[in-house]
Design a protein around this motif. Structure first.
Motif, PDB file in Angstrom:
ATOM      1  N   GLY A  18       0.803  -1.219   0.000  1.00 36.85           N
ATOM      2  CA  GLY A  18       0.000   0.000   0.000  1.00 36.85           C
ATOM      3  C   GLY A  18       0.831   1.262   0.000  1.00 36.85           C
ATOM      4  N   SER A  19       2.009   1.225  -0.592  1.00 35.42           N
ATOM      5  CA  SER A  19       2.888   2.397  -0.617  1.00 35.42           C
ATOM      6  C   SER A  19       2.152   3.599  -1.191  1.00 35.42           C
ATOM      7  N   GLY A  20       2.326   4.731  -0.529  1.00 33.68           N
ATOM      8  CA  GLY A  20       1.660   5.947  -0.970  1.00 33.68           C
ATOM      9  C   GLY A  20       0.167   5.939  -0.714  1.00 33.68           C
ATOM     10  N   GLY A  21      -0.323   4.982   0.088  1.00 35.88           N
ATOM     11  CA  GLY A  21      -1.756   4.890   0.353  1.00 35.88           C
ATOM     12  C   GLY A  21      -2.555   4.413  -0.844  1.00 35.88           C
ATOM     13  N   ARG A  22      -1.909   3.712  -1.762  1.00 38.33           N
ATOM     14  CA  ARG A  22      -2.558   3.289  -2.997  1.00 38.33           C
ATOM     15  C   ARG A  22      -3.160   1.894  -2.877  1.00 38.33           C
ATOM     16  N   PHE A  23      -4.224   1.675  -3.643  1.00 40.31           N
ATOM     17  CA  PHE A  23      -4.807   0.343  -3.727  1.00 40.31           C
ATOM     18  C   PHE A  23      -3.881  -0.579  -4.521  1.00 40.31           C
ATOM     19  N   ASP A 237      10.408   9.833 -16.913  1.00 47.44           N
ATOM     20  CA  ASP A 237      10.179  10.407 -18.241  1.00 47.44           C
ATOM     21  C   ASP A 237       8.845   9.973 -18.835  1.00 47.44           C
ATOM     22  N   ASP A 238       8.309   8.863 -18.332  1.00 38.67           N
ATOM     23  CA  ASP A 238       7.044   8.347 -18.839  1.00 38.67           C
ATOM     24  C   ASP A 238       5.913   8.778 -17.899  1.00 38.67           C
ATOM     25  N   ILE A 239       4.719   8.247 -18.092  1.00 37.26           N
ATOM     26  CA  ILE A 239       3.568   8.651 -17.286  1.00 37.26           C
ATOM     27  C   ILE A 239       3.571   7.877 -15.973  1.00 37.26           C
ATOM     28  N   PRO A 240       3.629   8.546 -14.814  1.00 37.24           N
ATOM     29  CA  PRO A 240       3.545   7.830 -13.549  1.00 37.24           C
ATOM     30  C   PRO A 240       2.095   7.476 -13.234  1.00 37.24           C
ATOM     31  N   ALA A 241       1.851   6.232 -12.895  1.00 42.50           N
ATOM     32  CA  ALA A 241       0.499   5.803 -12.568  1.00 42.50           C
ATOM     33  C   ALA A 241       0.063   6.390 -11.228  1.00 42.50           C
ATOM     34  N   ALA A 242      -1.235   6.512 -11.065  1.00 38.64           N
ATOM     35  CA  ALA A 242      -1.837   6.920  -9.804  1.00 38.64           C
ATOM     36  C   ALA A 242      -3.239   6.347  -9.772  1.00 38.64           C
ATOM     37  N   ASP A 243      -3.751   6.048  -8.607  1.00 40.17           N
ATOM     38  CA  ASP A 243      -5.129   5.593  -8.495  1.00 40.17           C
ATOM     39  C   ASP A 243      -6.044   6.659  -9.076  1.00 40.17           C
ATOM     40  N   GLY A 244      -6.891   6.270 -10.002  1.00 41.28           N
ATOM     41  CA  GLY A 244      -7.807   7.205 -10.644  1.00 41.28           C
ATOM     42  C   GLY A 244      -7.333   7.723 -11.984  1.00 41.28           C
ATOM     43  N   LEU A 245      -6.072   7.445 -12.347  1.00 47.98           N
ATOM     44  CA  LEU A 245      -5.586   7.865 -13.666  1.00 47.98           C
ATOM     45  C   LEU A 245      -6.424   7.160 -14.741  1.00 47.98           C
ATOM     46  N   CYS A 246      -6.929   7.953 -15.689  1.00 47.65           N
ATOM     47  CA  CYS A 246      -7.769   7.411 -16.753  1.00 47.65           C
ATOM     48  C   CYS A 246      -7.226   7.878 -18.094  1.00 47.65           C
ATOM     49  N   LEU A 247      -6.982   6.923 -18.987  1.00 45.79           N
ATOM     50  CA  LEU A 247      -6.451   7.232 -20.322  1.00 45.79           C
ATOM     51  C   LEU A 247      -7.422   6.749 -21.375  1.00 45.79           C
ATOM     52  N   SER A 248      -7.554   7.503 -22.440  1.00 42.45           N
ATOM     53  CA  SER A 248      -8.384   7.117 -23.571  1.00 42.45           C
ATOM     54  C   SER A 248      -7.468   6.771 -24.735  1.00 42.45           C
ATOM     55  N   LEU A 249      -7.656   5.590 -25.304  1.00 42.82           N
ATOM     56  CA  LEU A 249      -6.813   5.118 -26.403  1.00 42.82           C
ATOM     57  C   LEU A 249      -7.577   5.199 -27.730  1.00 42.82           C
TER      58      LEU A 249
END
Length: 249
Positions: A18-23, A237-249
């Protein structure tokens, strides 16, 4: 012809602690006609309910490897489907060899009798053969062997759906299979547990950067970060993930 978008939502981007309080690891992929999960860590039911996802929309759960922070939420998901969501549609769980036995054992440990209980929906298991493309309900899944101790071969996943390709490292040390799985993918989701420190069964970001030129893919998201890695996320240099990050492909 314009393609319909595919939405990738990071419900859980954390590690086992749970580092950073993440799921824990749980990524939703939604197409115009389907929704499935990549991994379902122990905290995933909470994450899905916080995101107000109707669990009945989830048709499949793809499991990268058999560690609790990647599959430990399945017993809770199945029990909710049976007793709360009143699911009727089949649920398919896809992963490495030994998946069925490990999930069933986890269910029995956590909720005795739940593995063999009668349900109003079919619970199906598909165990993947590495490098053999498997079509399930219109998506094509190919597993590549990773390097992580989990009692079964860990998988690097490549998923083709709705005209897009999403690759996912799961947890693995450096392996050329990462390049294979991510070849020409629209999105590559790659773990980096530490920035420079080497950890058995995991990839560090420095090693990934040294191989960055080998990849021929679109966007890259870095996930499954330790506290140390999170403290250096501004150096990514790339996109750091986070809970709630939403990407459209």
């Amino acid at each position: 012809m314009e393609k319909n978008p595919v939405e990738v939502l990071f419900l859980g981007s954390g590690d086992a602690f749970g580092s950073g309080g993440r799921f824990q690891a749980c990524i939703s992929v939604r197409t115009p006609s389907d929704r499935f999960l990549m991994d379902c860590g122990a905290s995933s039911l909470i994450a899905m309910k916080r995101a107000q996802i109707d669990l009945r929309e989830v048709s499949k759960i793809l499991v990268s490897h058999l560690h609790g922070d990647h599959f430990g939420g399945i017993p809770f998901f199945v029990l909710d489907a049976q007793l709360v969501a009143k699911r009727a549609a089949p649920l398919t769980i896809i992963g490495p060899t030994g998946l069925h036995d490990r999930v069933s054992a986890a269910m029995e440990v956590l909720f005795p009798g739940s593995a063999t209980a009668r349900r109003n929906f079919d619970l199906r298991f598909i165990e993947l053969i590495p490098r053999e493309a498997t079509t399930v309900d219109g998506i094509v899944v190919t597993a590549f062997p990773g390097s992580n101790a989990g009692g079964a071969t860990p998988h690097v996943l490549r998923i083709e759906t709705a005209g897009r390709v999403v690759a996912y490292s799961g947890d693995t040390e450096w392996t050329p299979a990462l390049v294979e799985a991510a070849r020409d993918a629209d999105l590559f989701i790659c773990e980096a547990y530490f920035f420079e420190k080497k950890a058995k069964g995991h990839l560090d970001y420095s090693t990934f950067l040294s191989r960055r030129g080998d990849f021929s893919c679109g966007r890259i998201v870095v996930t499954h970060m330790s506290e140390e890695m999170l403290s250096r996320s501004h150096e990514i240099d790339d996109i750091p993930a986070a809970d709630g990050l939403c990407l459209s492909l």
